[in-house]
Scaffold this active site. Sequence first.
Site, PDB file in Angstrom:
ATOM      1  N   GLN A 193      17.885  43.601  51.661  1.00 58.42           N
ATOM      2  CA  GLN A 193      18.377  44.870  52.107  1.00 58.42           C
ATOM      3  C   GLN A 193      19.461  46.122  52.814  1.00 58.42           C
ATOM      4  O   GLN A 193      19.676  45.839  54.069  1.00 58.42           O
ATOM      5  CB  GLN A 193      17.603  46.492  51.989  1.00 58.42           C
ATOM      6  CG  GLN A 193      17.699  47.473  52.387  1.00 58.42           C
ATOM      7  CD  GLN A 193      16.234  48.266  52.160  1.00 58.42           C
ATOM      8  OE1 GLN A 193      15.764  48.189  52.818  1.00 58.42           O
ATOM      9  NE2 GLN A 193      15.963  49.668  51.829  1.00 58.42           N
ATOM     10  N   GLY A 194      20.649  46.158  52.675  1.00 58.87           N
ATOM     11  CA  GLY A 194      21.713  45.902  53.579  1.00 58.87           C
ATOM     12  C   GLY A 194      22.122  47.568  53.885  1.00 58.87           C
ATOM     13  O   GLY A 194      23.057  47.940  52.853  1.00 58.87           O
ATOM     14  N   TYR A 195      21.609  48.409  54.238  1.00 64.13           N
ATOM     15  CA  TYR A 195      22.177  50.162  54.462  1.00 64.13           C
ATOM     16  C   TYR A 195      22.058  50.385  55.566  1.00 64.13           C
ATOM     17  O   TYR A 195      23.303  50.566  55.903  1.00 64.13           O
ATOM     18  CB  TYR A 195      20.603  50.862  55.103  1.00 64.13           C
ATOM     19  CG  TYR A 195      20.444  50.916  52.428  1.00 64.13           C
ATOM     20  CD1 TYR A 195      20.521  50.139  52.103  1.00 64.13           C
ATOM     21  CD2 TYR A 195      19.123  51.854  52.207  1.00 64.13           C
ATOM     22  CE1 TYR A 195      20.699  50.712  50.150  1.00 64.13           C
ATOM     23  CE2 TYR A 195      19.017  51.821  50.678  1.00 64.13           C
ATOM     24  CZ  TYR A 195      19.175  51.163  50.345  1.00 64.13           C
ATOM     25  OH  TYR A 195      18.676  51.118  49.007  1.00 64.13           O
ATOM     26  N   SER A 196      21.559  49.934  56.789  1.00 64.79           N
ATOM     27  CA  SER A 196      21.818  50.427  58.542  1.00 64.79           C
ATOM     28  C   SER A 196      22.822  49.384  58.907  1.00 64.79           C
ATOM     29  O   SER A 196      23.250  48.665  58.579  1.00 64.79           O
ATOM     30  CB  SER A 196      20.614  49.596  59.340  1.00 64.79           C
ATOM     31  OG  SER A 196      19.469  50.900  58.940  1.00 64.79           O
TER      32      SER A 196
ATOM     33  N   SER B 110      16.653  43.261  57.150  1.00 60.43           N
ATOM     34  CA  SER B 110      15.404  42.126  56.660  1.00 60.43           C
ATOM     35  C   SER B 110      15.441  40.633  56.644  1.00 60.43           C
ATOM     36  O   SER B 110      15.517  40.848  55.050  1.00 60.43           O
ATOM     37  CB  SER B 110      13.818  43.096  57.182  1.00 60.43           C
ATOM     38  OG  SER B 110      14.072  43.528  57.710  1.00 60.43           O
TER      39      SER B 110
ATOM     40  N   GLU C 237      10.409  51.755  48.881  1.00 58.77           N
ATOM     41  CA  GLU C 237       9.823  51.492  50.073  1.00 58.77           C
ATOM     42  C   GLU C 237       8.317  52.480  50.596  1.00 58.77           C
ATOM     43  O   GLU C 237       7.968  51.363  51.809  1.00 58.77           O
ATOM     44  CB  GLU C 237      11.644  51.303  50.768  1.00 58.77           C
ATOM     45  CG  GLU C 237      10.933  51.239  52.287  1.00 58.77           C
ATOM     46  CD  GLU C 237      12.189  50.844  52.909  1.00 58.77           C
ATOM     47  OE1 GLU C 237      13.122  50.700  52.990  1.00 58.77           O
ATOM     48  OE2 GLU C 237      12.632  50.174  54.016  1.00 58.77           O
TER      49      GLU C 237
HETATM   50  C1  LIG Z   1      10.429  46.699  60.597  1.00 58.01           C
HETATM   51  C2  LIG Z   1      11.856  47.492  60.563  1.00 58.01           C
HETATM   52  C3  LIG Z   1      12.522  47.202  59.464  1.00 58.01           C
HETATM   53  C4  LIG Z   1      13.763  47.254  59.045  1.00 58.01           C
HETATM   54  N1  LIG Z   1      14.138  46.563  58.041  1.00 58.01           N
HETATM   55  C5  LIG Z   1      15.776  47.230  57.544  1.00 58.01           C
HETATM   56  C6  LIG Z   1      16.192  46.505  56.209  1.00 58.01           C
HETATM   57  O1  LIG Z   1      15.782  45.401  55.487  1.00 58.01           O
HETATM   58  N2  LIG Z   1      17.698  46.847  55.964  1.00 58.01           N
HETATM   59  C7  LIG Z   1      18.155  48.044  56.411  1.00 58.01           C
HETATM   60  O2  LIG Z   1      19.571  48.482  56.547  1.00 58.01           O
HETATM   61  N3  LIG Z   1      17.410  49.221  57.275  1.00 58.01           N
HETATM   62  C8  LIG Z   1      16.420  48.362  57.777  1.00 58.01           C
HETATM   63  N4  LIG Z   1      15.611  49.067  59.558  1.00 58.01           N
HETATM   64  C9  LIG Z   1      16.414  49.594  60.277  1.00 58.01           C
HETATM   65  C10 LIG Z   1      15.966  51.003  59.911  1.00 58.01           C
HETATM   66  O3  LIG Z   1      15.912  51.970  58.659  1.00 58.01           O
HETATM   67  C11 LIG Z   1      16.243  52.451  61.305  1.00 58.01           C
HETATM   68  O4  LIG Z   1      15.946  51.284  62.180  1.00 58.01           O
HETATM   69  C12 LIG Z   1      15.828  53.142  60.816  1.00 58.01           C
HETATM   70  O5  LIG Z   1      16.655  53.625  60.244  1.00 58.01           O
HETATM   71  C13 LIG Z   1      16.580  54.337  62.409  1.00 58.01           C
HETATM   72  O6  LIG Z   1      17.769  54.476  62.272  1.00 58.01           O
HETATM   73  P1  LIG Z   1      18.365  53.610  64.140  1.00 58.01           P
HETATM   74  O7  LIG Z   1      17.877  52.289  64.421  1.00 58.01           O
HETATM   75  O8  LIG Z   1      20.058  53.559  63.653  1.00 58.01           O
HETATM   76  O9  LIG Z   1      17.798  54.440  65.111  1.00 58.01           O
HETATM   77  P2  LIG Z   1      18.293  56.347  64.980  1.00 58.01           P
HETATM   78  O10 LIG Z   1      19.426  56.600  64.176  1.00 58.01           O
HETATM   79  O11 LIG Z   1      19.407  55.644  66.337  1.00 58.01           O
HETATM   80  O12 LIG Z   1      17.293  57.076  66.315  1.00 58.01           O
HETATM   81  C14 LIG Z   1      17.372  56.373  66.777  1.00 58.01           C
HETATM   82  C15 LIG Z   1      15.809  58.047  67.756  1.00 58.01           C
HETATM   83  O13 LIG Z   1      16.272  58.841  67.078  1.00 58.01           O
HETATM   84  C16 LIG Z   1      15.476  59.919  66.591  1.00 58.01           C
HETATM   85  N5  LIG Z   1      16.967  60.597  65.458  1.00 58.01           N
HETATM   86  C17 LIG Z   1      17.807  59.656  64.720  1.00 58.01           C
HETATM   87  N6  LIG Z   1      18.190  61.670  64.240  1.00 58.01           N
HETATM   88  C18 LIG Z   1      17.658  62.689  64.892  1.00 58.01           C
HETATM   89  C19 LIG Z   1      17.503  63.829  64.494  1.00 58.01           C
HETATM   90  N7  LIG Z   1      18.766  64.639  63.713  1.00 58.01           N
HETATM   91  N8  LIG Z   1      16.713  64.474  64.995  1.00 58.01           N
HETATM   92  C20 LIG Z   1      15.314  63.987  65.356  1.00 58.01           C
HETATM   93  N9  LIG Z   1      15.638  62.829  66.726  1.00 58.01           N
HETATM   94  C21 LIG Z   1      16.334  62.340  65.210  1.00 58.01           C
HETATM   95  C22 LIG Z   1      14.995  58.440  65.634  1.00 58.01           C
HETATM   96  O14 LIG Z   1      14.090  59.240  64.793  1.00 58.01           O
HETATM   97  C23 LIG Z   1      14.648  57.325  66.077  1.00 58.01           C
HETATM   98  O15 LIG Z   1      13.628  58.054  66.697  1.00 58.01           O
HETATM   99  C24 LIG Z   1      14.364  48.051  59.263  1.00 58.01           C
HETATM  100  C25 LIG Z   1      13.397  49.291  61.067  1.00 58.01           C
HETATM  101  C26 LIG Z   1      12.733  48.694  61.160  1.00 58.01           C
HETATM  102  C27 LIG Z   1      12.001  48.970  62.076  1.00 58.01           C
END
Ligand SMILES: Cc1cc2nc3c(=O)[nH]c(=O)nc-3n(C[C@H](O)[C@H](O)[C@H](O)COP(=O)(O)OP(=O)(O)OC[C@H]3O[C@@H](n4cnc5c(N)ncnc54)[C@H](O)[C@@H]3O)c2cc1C
Length: 403
Positions: free
Chosen positions: A124-127, A159, A242
């Site tokens: 899944q290529g979102y982030s 992932s 998901e």
């Molecule tokens: C086990 C695992 C599997 C994953 N697999 C995939 C995958 O297959 N494909 C994919 O695309 N992504 C994947 N991800 C990524 C996941 O979707 C992102 O990590 C998640 O959306 C959070 O984004 P970030 O890591 O950029 O953190 P950030 O967005 O930078 O957030 C950092 C912290 O700030 C807080 N925060 C951010 N904005 C706000 C706000 N407006 N208000 C309050 N708090 C806030 C968040 O809650 C978090 O605690 C995976 C992540 C994990 C842990």
Amino acid sequence: MDLEFSPEHRQFRDELRAFLEGWPLSGAEAELPLEEQEQLFRERGIEAGYVYRNIPKEYGGSGQPLDVIKDSIVAEEYARVGAPGNRIDQGPGLLAPTLIEFGTEEQKREFVPAMLRGEVRWCQGYSEPGSGSDLASLKSTAVLDGDEWVINGQKIWTSNAQDAQYLFGLFRTEPDAKKHEGISYLLVKLDQPGIEVRPLKQMSGGVDFNEVFFTDARTPADHIVGERGQGWAVSRATLVHERNLIGNPNMMREHFDQAIELARTTLRDGRPAIEDPVIRNRLAEIEGYVRTAELSNLRQTTAAARGEPLKVMLPMMMNKLYSTDTMQKITSLAYELLGSDGMLAPTEEDVASYARTHTPSGYVEQYIFSQGPAIAGGATNIQLNIIGERGLGLPRDLRAPKT
Ligand SMILES: Cc1cc2nc3c(=O)[nH]c(=O)nc-3n(C[C@H](O)[C@H](O)[C@H](O)COP(=O)(O)OP(=O)(O)OC[C@H]3O[C@@H](n4cnc5c(N)ncnc54)[C@H](O)[C@@H]3O)c2cc1C
């Protein structure tokens, strides 16, 4: 309130239990590599109508009429004996139901059967770096060039990309549109010159995450799911699946039962830890959380079976939030019970089993692993904000100034 199953559903459960006595496999079949055994049993489950129940036969499922109570009986019974049912990796778990809802006939026929059989793996290529919680700000682009999309940019935290052949992902195709309206959902083959997959090593020692770089990578124009610029809506459908997977109470029960077993078999001052009043208290408290999740799940299943409109977003969000929190409570308790064994590093098998091995190092892996789901599929803070603002109608959270 009637918490009894109908005679039809009781009979269904009895037949399913008889079928599940076939797992684990025996005789010569038990000598096959585990993955082949699982696939064999899964195929038997499809034939018998238990696995991929809601996916039509022509796309590789067992094409059963919709019955959410039977679905929940299947999930419960398969989890109880640890039998391989629906694959839960990104293809069958997330993309297959999305394609059934939004895909073209060609996409369903070309992609769904092979992903259900596990022959073609998907990621899944979102982030992206800087676009996680604020996913709609993503910057990777796809530009139509004749009958192909040309893709540039970077994904992160992808992932299982290291084992996948295809990626489903979000790309900006309409740069001038508002941020949510400029995104398309594309299906992209990974094995091509314009794509580089770089693994990211985790603190548990495993390598499940990757960075994926696109430099003039290509995918056919018709590998778009939904309309151009409508990818956000399609991705929300995938996200519901998901969050449902993560919010599954059967997994919580499985881990909790293991923690009870661990408390029975671990000694504290020469006595089983389960006799310690502090441990008993914590187990009782967690049992309350697990039972609440099970009852809440039953309530949602009953509502769905009656055809009552579920406010989809709120229960799904709550399930995910609640289950990730409870799983952390369960795995923390198990981790503490380990005592000095808690310093053991997880083995490759612990990591590969998605935290399902019941060894001391396996419990360490469960503890480490349990931190991830609270972030994956939308971090806890974001879930709380959405539940508060859109579900309960509370005032919007303060937004940081855009500087
Ligand atoms: C086990 C695992 C599997 C994953 N697999 C995939 C995958 O297959 N494909 C994919 O695309 N992504 C994947 N991800 C990524 C996941 O979707 C992102 O990590 C998640 O959306 C959070 O984004 P970030 O890591 O950029 O953190 P950030 O967005 O930078 O957030 C950092 C912290 O700030 C807080 N925060 C951010 N904005 C706000 C706000 N407006 N208000 C309050 N708090 C806030 C968040 O809650 C978090 O605690 C995976 C992540 C994990 C842990």
